[in-house]
Design an enzyme around this catalytic site. Structure first.
Site, PDB file in Angstrom:
ATOM      1  NE  ARG A  51      40.548  36.280  33.777  1.00 50.63           N
ATOM      2  CZ  ARG A  51      39.786  36.078  34.846  1.00 50.63           C
ATOM      3  NH1 ARG A  51      38.644  35.489  34.721  1.00 50.63           N
ATOM      4  NH2 ARG A  51      40.174  36.485  36.042  1.00 50.63           N
ATOM      5  CB  THR A  52      47.164  34.953  32.459  1.00 49.87           C
ATOM      6  OG1 THR A  52      46.371  36.127  32.356  1.00 49.87           O
ATOM      7  CG2 THR A  52      48.370  35.078  31.550  1.00 49.87           C
ATOM      8  CE  LYS A  80      64.360  27.294  50.801  1.00 48.41           C
ATOM      9  NZ  LYS A  80      64.807  26.122  50.017  1.00 48.41           N
ATOM     10  NE  ARG A 101      49.675  37.783  35.673  1.00 45.45           N
ATOM     11  CZ  ARG A 101      48.354  37.795  35.509  1.00 45.45           C
ATOM     12  NH1 ARG A 101      47.556  37.659  36.559  1.00 45.45           N
ATOM     13  NH2 ARG A 101      47.819  37.943  34.312  1.00 45.45           N
ATOM     14  CG  HIS A 129      48.430  41.032  30.554  1.00 48.05           C
ATOM     15  ND1 HIS A 129      48.824  39.799  30.058  1.00 48.05           N
ATOM     16  CD2 HIS A 129      47.463  40.772  31.471  1.00 48.05           C
ATOM     17  CE1 HIS A 129      48.125  38.854  30.659  1.00 48.05           C
ATOM     18  NE2 HIS A 129      47.295  39.409  31.513  1.00 48.05           N
TER      19      HIS A 129
END
Ligand code: CP
Length: 311
Positions: A51-52, A80, A101, A129
């Protein structure tokens, strides 16, 4: 913060929250505009999302912006050994705003302190959030006609659920009464209870989850047990199905009561609830588009007046 980032919902005043909700209302009226024409939005997802990420990318596309980014950090140079700071410095060379995120609590704050472009926190570990909370507030206002003086029952994983932590902080402006329902293994952390006490937020806690607990709620906010936060999956197995909302439990619910859930759902809401008039979680997710359009505009300096004037 050196730029206009959205890192924590706690940084926003009640007036700022209402202003963003008003922007969201304009986008609900007309989601397709060219107000971000020429802008570039980067979506950096170090953790999975449906969703986000997709609603931020839809928001950018519907407003005329272009999108770059990744959905899997394994395909980036972080494998890396590139640091988060260097990744942010690189991407800020390309993009006007970074939606990120990350699995580490505080990652968004750290990124905002080094980034020349705004950072939007799309979830940092168990911490915050904020864009979810803005769509939650939008949905509460849409369904209840107000944000003030509501009874909000929050059920499930209150320990790791970042949407819960953000929602509690945002609601401090609106005199809520919270009922926190969790198994004893997943209580609301002390820091959030202290936050409630400091801000004179009324709350009770219990382990019991039945139709009597739901009876006086205006909002029933269900949450998933956050499997990805457990170091011992045996512990997850013990609590994963501890609460399952079933349609037969809604007999005493108030008429105005709406069931919200940030989603994804696992087992905590039975499928038979989906057709009940109290169920509102899919409409709630749809509101994510309007609020994420508002957030992108806000961090890029576009005002409510600009949006209202945009024809
Ligand atoms: N509510 C939410 O954050 O959903 P995703 O994990 O699918 O983005």
């Amino acid at each position: 913060m050196a730029n206009n980032s959205l890192v924590s919902i706690a940084n926003l005043t009640g007036e700022q929250l209402k202003y963003l909700l008003a922007m969201g209302r304009e986008f609900e009226k007309r989601p397709n505009r060219k107000i971000l024409d020429g802008k570039l939005v980067a979506t950096l997802f170090f953790e999975p999302s449906t969703r986000t990420r997709l609603s931020f990318e839809t928001a950018a596309n519907r407003l005329g912006a272009r999108v770059i980014g990744f959905t899997d950090p394994k395909v980036t140079s972080s494998t890396k050994g590139e640091t988060l700071k260097d990744t942010i410095m690189m991407v800020s060379n390309y993009a006007d705003v970074i939606v990120m995120r990350h699995y580490l609590e505080g990652a968004a704050l750290w990124a905002s302190e080094v980034s020349p472009v705004p950072i939007v926190n799309a979830g940092d570990g168990s911490n915050q959030h904020p864009s979810q909370t803005l769509l939650d507030l939008y949905t509460i206002l849409q369904t209840q006609g107000r944000l003030d003086n509501l009874n909000i029952c929050i059920v499930g994983d209150l320990k790791y659920g970042r949407t819960v932590h953000s929602l509690i902080m945002a609601m401090r402006h609106f005199n809520p009464k919270f009922k926190f329902v969790s198994p004893k293994e997943l209580p609301l952390p002390e820091e959030y209870k202290d936050y409630c006490r400091e801000h004179h937020i009324d709350f009770t806690e219990c382990e019991q989850f039945d139709e009597d607990i739901i009876a006086d709620a205006d909002i029933l906010y269900m949450t998933r047990v956050q499997r990805e936060r457990f170091t011992d999956l045996m512990e997850y197995e013990k609590v994963k199905d501890v609460y399952i909302l079933q349609r037969k439990m809604l007999g005493k619910a108030r008429e105005n009561m709406k069931i919200l859930h940030p989603l994804p759902r696992v087992n905590e809401i039975a499928q038979d609830v989906d057709d009940d008039p109290h169920a509102y979680y899919f409409q709630q997710a749809k509101n994510g588009l309007y609020m994420r359009e508002a957030i992108l505009c806000n961090v890029l300096g576009i005002t409510l007046d600009d949006i209202v004037a945009d024809k």
